[in-house]
Design a protein around this motif. Structure first.
Motif, PDB file in Angstrom:
ATOM      1  N   LEU A 105       0.484  36.114 -18.932  1.00 32.59           N
ATOM      2  CA  LEU A 105       1.678  36.347 -19.755  1.00 32.59           C
ATOM      3  C   LEU A 105       2.965  36.342 -18.946  1.00 32.59           C
ATOM      4  N   HIS A 118       6.788  42.162 -22.738  1.00 28.20           N
ATOM      5  CA  HIS A 118       5.372  41.953 -23.066  1.00 28.20           C
ATOM      6  C   HIS A 118       5.094  42.399 -24.502  1.00 28.20           C
ATOM      7  N   GLN A 147       5.924  39.674 -26.798  1.00 27.78           N
ATOM      8  CA  GLN A 147       4.862  38.672 -26.839  1.00 27.78           C
ATOM      9  C   GLN A 147       3.772  39.059 -27.840  1.00 27.78           C
ATOM     10  N   THR A 175       7.690  34.063 -25.406  1.00 27.33           N
ATOM     11  CA  THR A 175       7.851  34.513 -24.028  1.00 27.33           C
ATOM     12  C   THR A 175       9.277  34.221 -23.607  1.00 27.33           C
TER      13      THR A 175
END
Length: 264
Positions: free
Chosen positions: A51, A69, A72, A84
């Motif tokens: 990621l 994150h 995401q 992202t």
């Protein structure tokens, strides 16, 4: 602090603050019938294996990286397309919310979770190719870390729980990759080497699914109970629109009212 592997892993979370304006989830839902705890949740299923570091390999920006994150997870599960954001947006948030000055070099000052979330509540997180847009949240509330059921409910209802904890040396061995499973180990080196912010994006009976440094880890509930000292439920507008889920099942109007003291 950083491990000296081919890839560097940095920390950066300051000790938990105690801003009394931040509401507690259990206070807001007091008197309401408790939601049943879903036994297993995994919002990372199908997400990419990597990621992205979000600059947490060179900067102590974990409090900011964890939020990106979370974006995401929200986007992948709400829009079926992962969002992202570029590293420049993470860097901008680190500068704006934590006071990082690139001209001074180094990994920067680190950040406080409550300060970062309050900044995003009021100003939004830099978003888009040049950070000109803003990713706003509806609200955030603190969750009692001693109430594991409410931590699980938070992950289920919000996609993630944004948490912080002091890091014992043994899960980040010098010159090695961090352990993939974070469990209590009284015989290992429990020296605290810094603080870390991560998001939990799933769980089962044994522990929680962690996203950190762009990778996935497992945090056992025993480790959570020993080390985690702050946790938050974040109400993301896209998530709410797609999933019809909010922290504790609260109405949006209730959440917005609870944020008035934090609004600048």
């Amino acid at each position: 602090m950083a491990t000296k592997t081919a890839t560097t892993f940095r920390l950066g979370r300051h000790a938990r603050a105690h801003d009394k304006r931040i509401p507690m989830l259990h206070t807001l839902i007091a008197g309401n019938a408790a939601e049943p705890v879903v036994p297993t949740v995994d919002y990372t299923k199908g997400m990419p294996a990597n990621l992205g570091m979000m600059k947490n390999d060179t900067l102590g920006d974990c409090t900011c990286a964890a939020y990106y994150h979370a974006i995401q997870v929200w986007s992948f599960n709400s829009l079926q397309k992962i969002d992202t954001e570029p590293d420049v947006d993470v860097l901008d948030l680190y500068e704006q919310a934590c006071g990082y000055k690139p001209s001074q070099g180094g990994e920067g000052p680190g950040g406080n979770e409550q300060h970062v979330l309050t900044y995003i509540l009021n100003q939004g997180a830099p978003y888009g190719a040049n950070g000109q847009q803003r990713h706003k949240m509806t609200a955030f509330v603190e969750v009692d870390v001693k109430n594991i059921d409410n931590i699980k409910r938070t992950i289920h209802d919000c996609g993630v729980s944004y948490i912080g904890f002091p890091v014992p040396q043994y899960i980040m061995p010098p010159d090695e990759e961090p352990l993939k499973v974070w469990d209590v180990n009284p015989k290992a080196d429990n020296t605290i080497i810094g603080g870390h912010a991560v998001v939990l994006a799933g769980y089962d009976a044994n522990g929680a699914r962690v996203i950190s440094w762009g990778q996935y880890y497992t945090m056992t509930w025993a480790f959570f109970e020993k080390f985690v000292d702050e946790a938050y439920a974040i109400a993301d507008p896209e998530w709410i629109n797609a999933k019809q889920l909010t922290p504790g099942g609260l109405a949006i109007a209730q959440l917005e009212a609870a944020m008035q003291a934090l609004k600048s």
